[in-house]
Design a protein around this motif. Structure first.
Motif, PDB file in Angstrom:
ATOM      1  N   UNK A 112       0.844  -1.194   0.000  1.00  0.00           N
ATOM      2  CA  UNK A 112       0.000   0.000   0.000  1.00  0.00           C
ATOM      3  C   UNK A 112       0.885   1.252   0.000  1.00  0.00           C
ATOM      4  N   UNK A 113       1.933   1.215   0.789  1.00  0.00           N
ATOM      5  CA  UNK A 113       2.868   2.344   0.819  1.00  0.00           C
ATOM      6  C   UNK A 113       3.567   2.521  -0.523  1.00  0.00           C
ATOM      7  N   UNK A 114       3.855   1.398  -1.172  1.00  0.00           N
ATOM      8  CA  UNK A 114       4.504   1.497  -2.486  1.00  0.00           C
ATOM      9  C   UNK A 114       3.567   2.146  -3.506  1.00  0.00           C
ATOM     10  N   UNK A 115       2.284   1.744  -3.462  1.00  0.00           N
ATOM     11  CA  UNK A 115       1.327   2.345  -4.397  1.00  0.00           C
ATOM     12  C   UNK A 115       1.153   3.846  -4.101  1.00  0.00           C
ATOM     13  N   UNK A 116       1.148   4.191  -2.826  1.00  0.00           N
ATOM     14  CA  UNK A 116       1.039   5.613  -2.457  1.00  0.00           C
ATOM     15  C   UNK A 116       2.262   6.395  -2.946  1.00  0.00           C
ATOM     16  N   UNK A 117       3.414   5.792  -2.798  1.00  0.00           N
ATOM     17  CA  UNK A 117       4.644   6.443  -3.257  1.00  0.00           C
ATOM     18  C   UNK A 117       4.585   6.704  -4.753  1.00  0.00           C
ATOM     19  N   UNK A 118       4.110   5.678  -5.485  1.00  0.00           N
ATOM     20  CA  UNK A 118       4.064   5.795  -6.939  1.00  0.00           C
ATOM     21  C   UNK A 118       3.004   6.809  -7.370  1.00  0.00           C
ATOM     22  N   UNK A 119       1.831   6.792  -6.695  1.00  0.00           N
ATOM     23  CA  UNK A 119       0.716   7.627  -7.149  1.00  0.00           C
ATOM     24  C   UNK A 119       0.729   9.021  -6.533  1.00  0.00           C
ATOM     25  N   UNK A 120       1.206   9.109  -5.282  1.00  0.00           N
ATOM     26  CA  UNK A 120       1.086  10.371  -4.539  1.00  0.00           C
ATOM     27  C   UNK A 120       2.438  11.003  -4.231  1.00  0.00           C
ATOM     28  N   UNK A 121       3.510  10.280  -4.552  1.00  0.00           N
ATOM     29  CA  UNK A 121       4.836  10.834  -4.310  1.00  0.00           C
ATOM     30  C   UNK A 121       5.409  10.503  -2.955  1.00  0.00           C
ATOM     31  N   UNK A 122       4.585   9.988  -2.044  1.00  0.00           N
ATOM     32  CA  UNK A 122       5.086   9.632  -0.713  1.00  0.00           C
ATOM     33  C   UNK A 122       4.121   8.636  -0.082  1.00  0.00           C
ATOM     34  N   UNK A 123       4.635   7.741   0.734  1.00  0.00           N
ATOM     35  CA  UNK A 123       3.736   6.829   1.441  1.00  0.00           C
ATOM     36  C   UNK A 123       2.954   7.572   2.516  1.00  0.00           C
ATOM     37  N   UNK A 124       1.698   7.198   2.691  1.00  0.00           N
ATOM     38  CA  UNK A 124       0.877   7.839   3.724  1.00  0.00           C
ATOM     39  C   UNK A 124       0.510   6.872   4.848  1.00  0.00           C
ATOM     40  N   UNK A 125       0.408   5.595   4.489  1.00  0.00           N
ATOM     41  CA  UNK A 125       0.023   4.598   5.491  1.00  0.00           C
ATOM     42  C   UNK A 125       1.198   4.340   6.419  1.00  0.00           C
ATOM     43  N   UNK A 126       1.006   4.521   7.717  1.00  0.00           N
ATOM     44  CA  UNK A 126       2.114   4.219   8.628  1.00  0.00           C
ATOM     45  C   UNK A 126       2.274   2.715   8.815  1.00  0.00           C
ATOM     46  N   UNK A 127       3.442   2.320   9.264  1.00  0.00           N
ATOM     47  CA  UNK A 127       3.633   0.927   9.647  1.00  0.00           C
ATOM     48  C   UNK A 127       2.856   0.640  10.928  1.00  0.00           C
ATOM     49  N   UNK A 128       2.919  -0.608  11.392  1.00  0.00           N
ATOM     50  CA  UNK A 128       2.142  -1.002  12.570  1.00  0.00           C
ATOM     51  C   UNK A 128       2.643  -0.300  13.826  1.00  0.00           C
ATOM     52  N   UNK A 129       1.701  -0.029  14.717  1.00  0.00           N
ATOM     53  CA  UNK A 129       2.042   0.553  16.015  1.00  0.00           C
ATOM     54  C   UNK A 129       1.401  -0.304  17.111  1.00  0.00           C
ATOM     55  N   UNK A 130       1.804  -0.062  18.338  1.00  0.00           N
ATOM     56  CA  UNK A 130       1.265  -0.839  19.454  1.00  0.00           C
ATOM     57  C   UNK A 130      -0.255  -0.732  19.481  1.00  0.00           C
ATOM     58  N   UNK A 131      -0.912  -1.844  19.675  1.00  0.00           N
ATOM     59  CA  UNK A 131      -2.369  -1.871  19.724  1.00  0.00           C
ATOM     60  C   UNK A 131      -3.023  -2.258  18.417  1.00  0.00           C
ATOM     61  N   UNK A 132      -2.303  -2.171  17.315  1.00  0.00           N
ATOM     62  CA  UNK A 132      -2.891  -2.550  16.025  1.00  0.00           C
ATOM     63  C   UNK A 132      -3.195  -4.051  16.011  1.00  0.00           C
ATOM     64  N   UNK A 133      -4.291  -4.386  15.331  1.00  0.00           N
ATOM     65  CA  UNK A 133      -4.731  -5.783  15.260  1.00  0.00           C
ATOM     66  C   UNK A 133      -4.719  -6.236  13.803  1.00  0.00           C
ATOM     67  N   UNK A 134      -4.107  -7.385  13.557  1.00  0.00           N
ATOM     68  CA  UNK A 134      -3.993  -7.949  12.207  1.00  0.00           C
ATOM     69  C   UNK A 134      -4.717  -9.289  12.187  1.00  0.00           C
ATOM     70  N   UNK A 135      -5.654  -9.443  11.244  1.00  0.00           N
ATOM     71  CA  UNK A 135      -6.362 -10.716  11.090  1.00  0.00           C
ATOM     72  C   UNK A 135      -6.175 -11.233   9.669  1.00  0.00           C
ATOM     73  N   UNK A 136      -5.866 -12.507   9.563  1.00  0.00           N
ATOM     74  CA  UNK A 136      -5.644 -13.140   8.258  1.00  0.00           C
ATOM     75  C   UNK A 136      -6.413 -14.454   8.251  1.00  0.00           C
ATOM     76  N   UNK A 137      -7.296 -14.634   7.276  1.00  0.00           N
ATOM     77  CA  UNK A 137      -8.104 -15.855   7.232  1.00  0.00           C
ATOM     78  C   UNK A 137      -8.466 -16.173   5.785  1.00  0.00           C
ATOM     79  N   UNK A 138      -8.987 -17.357   5.589  1.00  0.00           N
ATOM     80  CA  UNK A 138      -9.358 -17.801   4.245  1.00  0.00           C
ATOM     81  C   UNK A 138     -10.586 -18.707   4.350  1.00  0.00           C
TER      82      UNK A 138
END
Lengths: 327, 327
Positions: free
Chosen positions: B283-309
């Motif tokens: 997502x940051x790469x797409x932002x860099x390419x389209x907007x000139x800079x990444x906007x999405x920050x990396x993970x911070x304390x408290x963030x929750x990641x869910x991965x399922x199929x």
């Protein structure tokens, strides 16, 4: 105390203690069936193994519990391990092999250890043949010192890393030199260029080295023979730029390491060419630099590689890695 | 058949089979104490596990042998494994992240698989916290599909590799993005930039996927949520350029792999940006390419990641990886 893993048809073999003269072994049996089991609860198991070793040395065990040591009857101390992490702590090696392949050493060479993650699911025993594969791959050996750790918590610092070392052994980090440049150019490090690594018959507790184990380095000589001729008689201590403490701290900076992790020093290498080499790549690099082209060929079928180290008392400390290349 | 590893205070946990509805488990007990033990002698153990699963599904087990499934009570299917090999088989991911860090994809991108050797001694369970470490390291997740193999002989070719796949699962290949450029520049691949990887609660036999497991690819959708919002709903099948057969053959070209080897697909990635992402770096790469800079920050304390199929029948096939970042 010196430990070995006897072949018994199972994946992990059977743990044994080695007599002081290296000529006989006794199975650990109830103390711990395998070396991994011993490492999993080392504080409890190690004293029992030490008592068994003392009984073996003193001739107090019944004859049926003592077997002659046969280097062909042992696996690597850990026939399969949860991690094999290999450093490159002898900077002469890094400088020579990178110069030979036209690559620059990283600018952080002296401040930031080089480590790579190796495959650890299938490790070779000390007398297992080295498969040649395609001769064009450029088969080479690398003589190394390695440690086997207990649990190493995330963020362990160099100052507190050495008590995590449970055992030491020797390694032959088999390498396919001609696969390395293309593989490293892809950016993900070694993979196919590092086939299965071989280990010495014995894994020994640090006290067996006496004062030769100091500053996180092994201050003894590594002797390497190719087809019976000594090609390297190298000081393993002073030129190990990063100690095992440094390497462990680097490895544990962002993750924990589990008991039974194998960590190698990298190819033992001395600046003085008279000391010889513990891999052919260095000899070829020196030939390239001095003569314009390498003359020493890589390994071929039938070649024999021996790697050993004498202890402070002159004993063969780890037993010998003694492998023949097979087509 | 779906398998899970229950926490019991030991390093390897206890193997259990999972009921069809995912709501209950029964310990494998005598059939195999751990998943590694089952993989070590799969041909003998798998039929016994299948019978147990059938009894569990049919309600034929005594109540005291059946426990409710609790995602917090399971380890990774293999809490420690002999190898964790991770590919990068979705080329959109490679192109985007390399472009973002100003690195060229290798010229062999479409013909030679990218694989790296990861650490496997300490693996995270599906609900284990992700340690943040230094926020400047750029913590990221990577949603992946992975296989668990039986023994894979040296030189196994792609045509004969797929019968070596015993189980499939999901992985969160946790990455420290800001450590990657300097680490890869050293030439030895990832090390500190790849901390412990997390795995889904269930490892499932390929037949559970029905026709969605074909051509060595998983033709199902991977759903990734960040703080409850879907950030990726990605087709895992068609854009996996190299199949698991290709990746296995590449991994086994110069060495054998032992039973219990984990092999990951690499970050699941689709060319269509509307599908979203399974890592923040894209997502940051797409932002860099389209907007000139990444906007999405990396993970911070408290963030929750869910991965399922979801499986072919709509069931939650592997259970969810559901982790919170902790300082």
């Amino acid at each position: 105390m010196r430990l070995a893993t006897l072949r018994d048809g199972t994946r992990d073999g059977r743990l044994a203690v080695v007599r002081r003269d290296g000529q006989a072994v006794a199975e650990a049996g109830a103390a711990a069936p395998t070396l991994q089991a011993a490492l999993d609860r080392w504080d409890e198991v190690a004293p029992r193994l030490a008592l068994l070793a003392a009984d073996l040395d003193a001739g107090r065990l019944p004859a049926h519990e003592v077997s002659p040591f046969d280097p062909r009857a042992v696996h690597a101390p850990l026939p399969r391990a949860y991690e094999w992490i290999d450093g490159s702590a002898y900077l002469t090696h890094v400088r020579l092999v990178r110069r030979a392949r036209g690559a620059e050493p990283p600018p952080t060479l002296t401040t930031d250890p080089l480590l790579y993650q190796g495959g650890s699911g299938v490790l070779l025993g000390p007398t297992d043949p080295i498969p040649l594969g395609d001769p064009a791959w450029g088969l080479d050996f690398e003589g190394e010192v390695a440690v086997i750790t207990g649990d190493v918590p995330l963020g362990t610092r160099a100052e507190s890393a050495l008590p995590r070392v449970r055992l030491l052994c020797l390694a032959n980090d088999v390498s396919l030199r001609n696969l390395i440049p293309a593989e490293l150019a892809k950016g993900f490090g070694f993979f196919q260029s590092k086939p299965a690594t071989a280990f010495s018959p014995f894994a020994v507790t640090p006290d067996e080295l006496g004062p030769a184990w100091r500053d996180g380095r092994v201050h003894l000589r590594l002797t390497v023979r190719l087809n019976g001729a000594v090609v390297g008689d190298l000081e393993a201590g002073p030129e190990m730029h990063f100690s095992f403490a440094d390497l462990l701290a680097h490895a544990a900076r962002t993750r924990a390491l589990t008991a039974g992790t194998l960590l190698g020093s990298g190819t033992v290498s001395n600046e003085d060419p008279a000391r010889g080499v513990s891999c052919l790549a260095e000899r070829r690099a020196r030939e390239l630099i001095e003569l314009g082209a390498p003359r020493t060929p890589f390994l071929k079928a039938g070649d024999r590689v021996e790697i050993a180290m004498a202890g402070p008392d002159g004993r063969d400390l780890f037993g010998a890695i003694d492998q023949v290349v097979t087509a």
